[in-house]
Write an enzyme that holds these catalytic residues in place. Sequence first.
Site, PDB file in Angstrom:
ATOM      1  N   TYR A  64       0.834  -1.303  -0.022  1.00 48.95           N
ATOM      2  CA  TYR A  64       0.092   0.134   0.131  1.00 48.95           C
ATOM      3  C   TYR A  64       0.782   1.310  -0.115  1.00 48.95           C
ATOM      4  CZ  TYR A  64      -3.252  -3.550   1.896  1.00 48.95           C
ATOM      5  OH  TYR A  64      -3.844  -4.799   2.105  1.00 48.95           O
ATOM      6  N   SER A 213     -12.392  -6.886   3.080  1.00 50.96           N
ATOM      7  CA  SER A 213     -13.603  -6.402   2.133  1.00 50.96           C
ATOM      8  C   SER A 213     -14.721  -6.820   2.599  1.00 50.96           C
ATOM      9  CB  SER A 213     -13.163  -6.587   0.731  1.00 50.96           C
ATOM     10  OG  SER A 213     -11.959  -5.816   0.153  1.00 50.96           O
ATOM     11  N   PRO A 214     -15.085  -7.019   3.730  1.00 50.99           N
ATOM     12  CA  PRO A 214     -16.183  -7.587   4.273  1.00 50.99           C
ATOM     13  C   PRO A 214     -17.619  -6.773   3.859  1.00 50.99           C
ATOM     14  CG  PRO A 214     -15.432  -6.606   5.986  1.00 50.99           C
ATOM     15  CD  PRO A 214     -14.388  -6.474   5.055  1.00 50.99           C
ATOM     16  N   GLY A 216     -17.791  -5.722   0.771  1.00 48.87           N
ATOM     17  CA  GLY A 216     -17.765  -5.976  -0.674  1.00 48.87           C
ATOM     18  C   GLY A 216     -17.157  -4.768  -1.287  1.00 48.87           C
ATOM     19  N   ARG A 217     -16.035  -4.314  -0.718  1.00 55.58           N
ATOM     20  CA  ARG A 217     -15.502  -3.170  -1.236  1.00 55.58           C
ATOM     21  C   ARG A 217     -16.193  -1.956  -1.466  1.00 55.58           C
ATOM     22  NH1 ARG A 217     -10.248  -4.607  -2.495  1.00 55.58           N
ATOM     23  NH2 ARG A 217      -9.946  -6.619  -3.143  1.00 55.58           N
ATOM     24  N   GLY A 218     -17.120  -1.641  -0.220  1.00 58.43           N
ATOM     25  CA  GLY A 218     -17.626  -0.431  -0.145  1.00 58.43           C
ATOM     26  C   GLY A 218     -19.275  -0.559  -0.705  1.00 58.43           C
ATOM     27  N   PHE A 219     -19.522  -1.652  -1.292  1.00 61.61           N
ATOM     28  CA  PHE A 219     -20.398  -1.667  -2.268  1.00 61.61           C
ATOM     29  C   PHE A 219     -21.695  -1.945  -1.376  1.00 61.61           C
ATOM     30  CE2 PHE A 219     -23.652  -4.645  -4.559  1.00 61.61           C
ATOM     31  CZ  PHE A 219     -24.029  -3.623  -5.543  1.00 61.61           C
ATOM     32  N   SER A 221     -22.465  -0.731   1.393  1.00 59.39           N
ATOM     33  CA  SER A 221     -22.935   0.748   2.221  1.00 59.39           C
ATOM     34  C   SER A 221     -24.069   1.325   1.502  1.00 59.39           C
ATOM     35  CB  SER A 221     -21.593   1.524   2.193  1.00 59.39           C
ATOM     36  OG  SER A 221     -21.505   2.098   0.572  1.00 59.39           O
TER      37      SER A 221
END
Length: 336
Positions: A64, A213-214, A216-219, A221
């Site tokens: 990162y 990514s629990p 879903g990579r922000g999906f 939200s």
Amino acid sequence: MESIEKTKLGSQGLVVPLIGLGCMGMTKIAGMDIYGQSDEAESIATIHRSLELGGNFLDTADLYGPLLNERLVAKAIKGNREKYIIATKFGYEIDDKEQLTWQFNGKTAYVKKALERSLKNLGTDYIDLYYLHRLDPNTPIEETVEAMAQLVKAGKVGYIGLSEVSSATIRKAHQIHPLTAVQTEYSLFERGVEEDGILNTLTELGIGFIAYSPLGRGFISGEIKSPDDFPENDFRRSIPRFQGEQFYKNLDLLNEIQKIADKKSITASQLAIAWTIAKGAVPIPGTKRVKYVEQNIAATSVALSEEELNRLEAIIPLGTITGDRYDATTLATIDR
């Protein structure tokens, strides 16, 4: 400091909060934004607020940035190192000019070099949990893990783990030195570790499971309503799961998840986090904002009944096609 319930991670002695904090989005990777633009001051405030709430388990990696994320974490924990559990990863090769070569390197000499660099960047003399980020296809896993084991013997690393590996690799590695954790993407939209029997392997061997990514990579939200909502330089635009018709199919599934969350008067994100904990994982949702770290930590006290778990999993049963979680090139680098 408030306290989140704690759990044993694996069977080697490491105890962590039920939830960790993924730090990846707090810096760019090779010039690309991860989940939109980040602000260093807000990111550090997020780490500090997490600690106040008992969230002292931080997850970073030398990839990162590269290296910038570890340096940001170092600023955040300065003077309070002993209060944090720090996990970092190596394996994506970074050269002496601090540039990614985009090769994998699990050779003995590189393991030691990467560790010393991470210690320096993190401003510490030990790392609590040290992971191999991705399997090096040109180096036997036994060699890499033996090198990691030497770091444990030297007192520079407390516990070791692997990321995105198959059951066969886990078994080989665990024979060389006991693994404390395996980290893999896991969410209501990504359950490959169940389908591939990896969770069963971890349970059998007494190895902890970290779910990255629990959300879903922000999906999950619910803030992304169309593929065009992703910022222009956001790496999620490259992910098939978020492209074209598949995006809208997934949005329909998310709307069903939202209904269950609404009935419980919580957010869909909190529901998703509570689900991963109920499944025996330690989720490490990434955020760089104080309000979201507060919401995420509050999710650790959400209880789900058997019936609620069944209803959730009936929305996206195992085997549901939700689209690939990486582009084809990146997917090919994952040990399966």
